[in-house]
Design an enzyme around this catalytic site. Sequence first.
Site, PDB file in Angstrom:
ATOM      1  N   CYS A 362       0.855  -1.175   0.000  1.00 32.07           N
ATOM      2  CA  CYS A 362       0.000   0.000   0.000  1.00 32.07           C
ATOM      3  C   CYS A 362       0.898   1.235   0.000  1.00 32.07           C
ATOM      4  O   CYS A 362       1.068   1.902   1.025  1.00 32.07           O
ATOM      5  CB  CYS A 362      -0.867  -0.044   1.241  1.00 32.07           C
ATOM      6  SG  CYS A 362      -2.178   1.135   1.169  1.00 32.07           S
ATOM      7  N   TYR A 391      21.402  -9.102  -1.592  1.00 30.61           N
ATOM      8  CA  TYR A 391      20.711  -7.934  -1.034  1.00 30.61           C
ATOM      9  C   TYR A 391      19.230  -7.896  -1.400  1.00 30.61           C
ATOM     10  O   TYR A 391      18.649  -6.817  -1.547  1.00 30.61           O
ATOM     11  CB  TYR A 391      21.413  -6.626  -1.460  1.00 30.61           C
ATOM     12  CG  TYR A 391      22.866  -6.586  -1.056  1.00 30.61           C
ATOM     13  CD1 TYR A 391      23.229  -6.504   0.286  1.00 30.61           C
ATOM     14  CD2 TYR A 391      23.884  -6.655  -2.000  1.00 30.61           C
ATOM     15  CE1 TYR A 391      24.563  -6.494   0.668  1.00 30.61           C
ATOM     16  CE2 TYR A 391      25.226  -6.643  -1.620  1.00 30.61           C
ATOM     17  CZ  TYR A 391      25.551  -6.562  -0.290  1.00 30.61           C
ATOM     18  OH  TYR A 391      26.874  -6.546   0.091  1.00 30.61           O
TER      19      TYR A 391
HETATM   20  N1  LLP Z   1      32.975  -5.753   3.071  1.00 29.16           N
HETATM   21  C1  LLP Z   1      32.424  -4.705   3.693  1.00 29.16           C
HETATM   22  C2  LLP Z   1      33.105  -4.124   4.843  1.00 29.16           C
HETATM   23  C3  LLP Z   1      31.208  -4.172   3.251  1.00 29.16           C
HETATM   24  O1  LLP Z   1      30.685  -3.129   3.889  1.00 29.16           O
HETATM   25  C4  LLP Z   1      30.548  -4.762   2.156  1.00 29.16           C
HETATM   26  C5  LLP Z   1      29.262  -4.247   1.681  1.00 29.16           C
HETATM   27  C6  LLP Z   1      31.159  -5.869   1.532  1.00 29.16           C
HETATM   28  C7  LLP Z   1      32.381  -6.335   2.018  1.00 29.16           C
HETATM   29  C8  LLP Z   1      30.550  -6.578   0.352  1.00 29.16           C
HETATM   30  O2  LLP Z   1      30.386  -5.771  -0.737  1.00 29.16           O
HETATM   31  P1  LLP Z   1      29.878  -6.408  -2.127  1.00 29.16           P
HETATM   32  O3  LLP Z   1      30.965  -7.293  -2.644  1.00 29.16           O
HETATM   33  O4  LLP Z   1      28.645  -7.170  -1.819  1.00 29.16           O
HETATM   34  O5  LLP Z   1      29.617  -5.229  -2.963  1.00 29.16           O
HETATM   35  N2  LLP Z   1      22.521  -2.925   0.214  1.00 29.16           N
HETATM   36  C9  LLP Z   1      23.351  -2.427  -0.867  1.00 29.16           C
HETATM   37  C10 LLP Z   1      24.776  -2.902  -0.742  1.00 29.16           C
HETATM   38  C11 LLP Z   1      25.433  -2.468   0.539  1.00 29.16           C
HETATM   39  C12 LLP Z   1      26.841  -2.992   0.651  1.00 29.16           C
HETATM   40  C13 LLP Z   1      27.382  -2.750   2.008  1.00 29.16           C
HETATM   41  N3  LLP Z   1      28.674  -3.286   2.255  1.00 29.16           N
HETATM   42  C14 LLP Z   1      22.753  -2.877  -2.193  1.00 29.16           C
HETATM   43  O6  LLP Z   1      21.704  -3.503  -2.175  1.00 29.16           O
HETATM   44  O7  LLP Z   1      23.269  -2.557  -3.239  1.00 29.16           O
END
Ligand code: LLP
Length: 433
Positions: A362, A391
Amino acid sequence: MLNARCLGVNAAGHLTIGGRDTVELAQTYGTPLYVMDENEIRGNCRSYRQSIDKYYGGRGLVAYASKAFNCKAICRIVMEEGLGLDVVSGGELYTAMSVGFPADRIIFHGNNKSPDELAMAISYGVGRIVVDNIVELHLISQLAKSKKETAHIMLRIKPGIDAHTHNFVRTGQIDSKFGFALETGEAMEAVKTALAAPGVELRGLHCHIGSQIFDVEPFELAAQVMADFMADIRDQTGVALAELNLGGGFGICYTSDNDPPAYDSYMERVSQAVKKTCQQRKMETPFILIEPGRSIVGPAGITLYRVGAVKEIPGVRTYVSVDGGMTDNPRYILYQSQYTFTVASRAADAKVQGVTVAGKCCESGDLLGENVPLQEVHPGDILAVLATGAYNYSMASNYNRSCRPPVVLVNGQAARVIIRRETYEDLIRNDEE
Ligand code: LLP
């Protein structure tokens, strides 16, 4: 465009994942439904391991960032693949420990870990607690001392690199809630405090410059800045830190506009940057850690919805409503994230229109995409959204008292529910009379 190895189209023209017909999966398990392909996940884990072995001679650890998707089954898969695990809350840590994940391969993050979470990490013997700030450093030292234990820590450093990504997921610059700033001298002070603090052993440094990044250059730059800082630390304190954690953030392909570099080429260039700086500064190459999240599970997942109303507003737009929405995928409403959509039963057909895919909450903003190319679509069709393995489940909510969908893991002809569908009973479980 099908943006992962695990996706295909069968003779009936239906979208497949891991060879399984998605229309049949939707019939068997109901919708909305997350489906993930085990071989894709394992394959991604192996590619990362192989490239870290290749470019750092095995002196490295790939830790899966479980904030992208955490549950018992994924922790087990990652453990079997020999990876480490990045957790960012007591809940993620608890899940990992519940399947016997080796604590020494766990990296515990967070900018405001509670005393309880820290005590839990210390008593489990977590291999690396990544300290975000000075308050936390003192707290860990106190806790470890009182338990007569040693906490193994890294310090999170802001290397000040702008990775040209979406503001909400940019975490490397000075104006960030995460970590110690280099430029202000705060980081060096923190290192000196950590080296002198009782109850802690400083294993090394950490940085993470953002997420969904396609350029290799900011990663190279961050690696160079961090290696340089390690050399500065040695020069000022005489201590050569053993480890450097370069975080995650590698981009994946959500739509045909995205063109991520091969992880191997990322690893090659970043390892060269690390080695070159170490050579210049006459320092041994540290043990390297990386923390990919999205790129391990993102391409391995899809979401299947059943289409309800199709509302054509002449001269305005066509709304295609599905039986999920921002509750199972809040990424469009939060970041305007783009996805690839396909009608599962007409996956081989041309996309003939641009539609708005609406969720059932909604809330007018509850959309999954606007002006997205789509095949002919009718009420009752199964609509697939691709690359939702990261995510999505982990950011899902119960808004409007919606039940979170289940996650089904396919592996060849086998398929199993790894997270069951929430029920109305689940929704009222914590309600007091
Ligand atoms: N290491 C640290 C310290 C992080 O903060 C993150 C992601 C990763 C590794 C992993 O990053 P990746 O490889 O997944 O990009 N909710 C957002 C993404 C937030 C990411 C936060 N930190 C989205 O849906 O795009």
